[in-house]
Motif scaffolding. Structure first.
Motif, PDB file in Angstrom:
ATOM      1  N   GLU A 194       0.850  -1.193   0.000  1.00 53.15           N
ATOM      2  CA  GLU A 194       0.000   0.000   0.000  1.00 53.15           C
ATOM      3  C   GLU A 194       0.887   1.246   0.000  1.00 53.15           C
ATOM      4  N   LYS A 202      -4.711   9.345  -0.053  1.00 50.77           N
ATOM      5  CA  LYS A 202      -5.274   8.012  -0.271  1.00 50.77           C
ATOM      6  C   LYS A 202      -4.153   6.982  -0.370  1.00 50.77           C
ATOM      7  N   PHE A 204      -2.845   3.485  -2.107  1.00 50.79           N
ATOM      8  CA  PHE A 204      -3.038   2.745  -3.348  1.00 50.79           C
ATOM      9  C   PHE A 204      -2.396   1.367  -3.229  1.00 50.79           C
ATOM     10  N   VAL A 206      -0.446  -1.481  -4.676  1.00 50.37           N
ATOM     11  CA  VAL A 206       0.446  -1.557  -5.833  1.00 50.37           C
ATOM     12  C   VAL A 206       1.312  -2.807  -5.754  1.00 50.37           C
ATOM     13  N   PRO A 365      -7.357   1.850   0.760  1.00 49.01           N
ATOM     14  CA  PRO A 365      -7.095   1.443  -0.621  1.00 49.01           C
ATOM     15  C   PRO A 365      -8.274   0.669  -1.214  1.00 49.01           C
ATOM     16  N   ASP A 366      -8.441   0.801  -2.520  1.00 41.79           N
ATOM     17  CA  ASP A 366      -9.456   0.012  -3.214  1.00 41.79           C
ATOM     18  C   ASP A 366      -9.068  -1.463  -3.180  1.00 41.79           C
ATOM     19  N   ILE A 411      -0.938  -0.908 -10.347  1.00 42.98           N
ATOM     20  CA  ILE A 411      -2.006  -0.615  -9.394  1.00 42.98           C
ATOM     21  C   ILE A 411      -2.949  -1.814  -9.378  1.00 42.98           C
ATOM     22  N   SER A 413      -5.822  -2.357  -8.181  1.00 37.90           N
ATOM     23  CA  SER A 413      -7.264  -2.171  -8.294  1.00 37.90           C
ATOM     24  C   SER A 413      -7.737  -1.998  -9.735  1.00 37.90           C
ATOM     25  N   LEU A 423       4.309   8.134  -7.273  1.00 30.53           N
ATOM     26  CA  LEU A 423       3.497   7.903  -6.081  1.00 30.53           C
ATOM     27  C   LEU A 423       4.034   8.713  -4.913  1.00 30.53           C
TER      28      LEU A 423
END
Length: 423
Positions: A194, A202, A204, A206, A365-366, A411, A413, A423
């Motif tokens: 993350e 936010k 992400f 990855v 994170p998504d 990514i 998501s 990033l």
């Protein structure tokens, strides 16, 4: 004044053209390098004659020359004119910023050969940064040489750091690694992490490569973290458990980061206590001290911490602990406990929890929709495998490796390939 000190002062004054300066202070310092050798330095602060005292905030005034000499080699390791201002007369000057003249001067000052032991890494107007190498191949841990000159070509900054190994410390080989030979390792090094994106507040998810060094014979690897932290670190890897807490508040004591080093210690190259191995008795007492500290300061955390390593540092033994359960964030929970070397009692500590709590305010994170295999297929053409001579602390020599890494991630998501620097 010690004759040896006066000789160094006189040499420095002439070499760097400090006729319009006066020596404000000097001191000795030492550190232990990756070969477990004690290196001594003689540092000087030269004030311009127009200045007689420090700034109100204790900093050195503009134009101050801060200079260090390596007493083991007799070579200058650092020359910095504060704020890039110099009042030196004569001294070190490079007409027209001639690159060849600068490299020739560096070779003379360091005793190193350009192209074989150091090479140009970055260049800007008035600045040159060189990286350590061996026969043109990058070295890890890496050393650097930096040079800055003002518009008139006068030296305003010079520093050298690193080991710059001799042939005797290097196991020379012919590089034979290719990505096809180690693609199984490449997939193993792909981790779901993350990453925080501060602009969007936010996290992400990855898929990114955890860099690693693969030995040229393909028989083993050297983790990147081991290269950074291996010097004189005693590996413990022990989970700390207890039954009862200690109902007594822990009292921090101030840590002294400055070590008093005498001229006799420096000129005799007395081994630093940091170079001595941690004994079995010391280890056992440190284990107990760490447990008692946790029972006081983290009474509910039995079984939650792993004592990873112990190492010496300027009158203390540092214990590094990691949380037993870590999340997938790029920054991990870590605790550094400082133990006084003489009493073997805990005197202070650092916990990175406050830094990590910043991310608790970030949007979660998504969910990952891309598998590791799918991410690997997207990234495999973007892996890098570069030759490096890496210091192997077990063999006590530099061995040829391939550094496996990638500047890109996926990514999880949405499957988008992204440069990690973004990033």
């Amino acid at each position: 004044m010690d004759k040896r000190i006066k000789e160094l002062i006189d040499l420095t004054k002439v070499k760097f053209g400090l006729e319009q300066y006066h020596l404000q202070s000097y001191s000795f310092s030492r550190y232990v390098n990756i070969f477990n050798e004690t290196v001594y330095s003689f540092g000087m602060e030269w004030f311009p004659n127009l200045v007689t005292e420090e700034e109100d905030d204790g900093s050195n005034p503009e134009g101050t020359a801060v200079i260090e000499v390596n007493l083991n080699t007799g070579k200058f390791e650092s020359v910095i004119f504060v704020m890039g201002k110099t009042y030196a007369k004569g001294g070190v000057t490079f007409a027209n910023h001639n690159k060849k003249d600068i490299i020739k001067w560096l070779e003379h000052e360091t005793g190193l050969t350009y192209g074989k032991q150091f090479q140009l890494h970055q260049e800007e107007e008035g600045e040159m940064l060189f990286k350590e190498c061996f026969e043109g191949i990058a070295v890890s841990p890496s050393g650097f040489i930096e040079v800055k000159v003002n518009p008139e070509g006068k030296l305003t900054s010079f520093s050298v750091s690193g080991q710059f190994p001799s042939k005797e410390k290097v196991k020379e080989e012919t590089y034979t690694l290719s990505f096809n030979k180690i693609d199984h390792l490449a997939k193993e090094q792909l981790k779901l992490v993350e990453f925080p994106l501060y602009e969007k507040n936010k996290l992400f998810p990855v898929y990114a490569v955890e860099e690693i060094y693969v030995k040229n014979d393909q028989t083993s690897t050297i983790p990147f973290e081991f290269i950074v932290d291996a010097n004189s670190y005693l590996k413990i890897d022990k989970t700390i458990h207890w039954d009862k807490p200690i109902n007594k508040p822990f009292e921090r004591k101030e840590i002294s980061w400055i070590e008093d080093v005498s001229a006799e210690q420096a000129f005799s190259c007395e081994p630093s206590p940091v170079s001595f191995p941690i004994t079995k008795v010391e280890q056992e007492k440190c284990d107990l001290a760490v447990k008692d500290f946790l029972r006081q300061e983290y009474p509910k955390d039995s079984g939650n911490w792993i004592l990873k390593t112990l190492h010496r540092d300027k009158g203390y033994i540092h214990a590094i602990l990691r949380a037993n359960k870590q999340d997938n964030r790029v920054f991990k929970r870590k605790l550094v406990i400082m133990i006084e070397a003489k009493s073997l009692r805990v005197v202070n500590y650092m916990d990175n929890k406050p830094m990590l709590e910043v991310f608790d305010q970030f949007q979660a994170p998504d969910n990952a929709t891309i598998t590791k295999e799918e991410a690997y297929e997207k990234l495999k053409e973007l892996f890098e495998l570069k030759p490096y001579y890496v210091y192997d602390f077990k063999q006590k020599q530099y061995v040829l490796c391939g550094k496996l890494d990638s500047s890109y991630g996926v990514i999880a998501s949405n499957g988008e390939v992204i440069a990690l620097d973004d990033l």
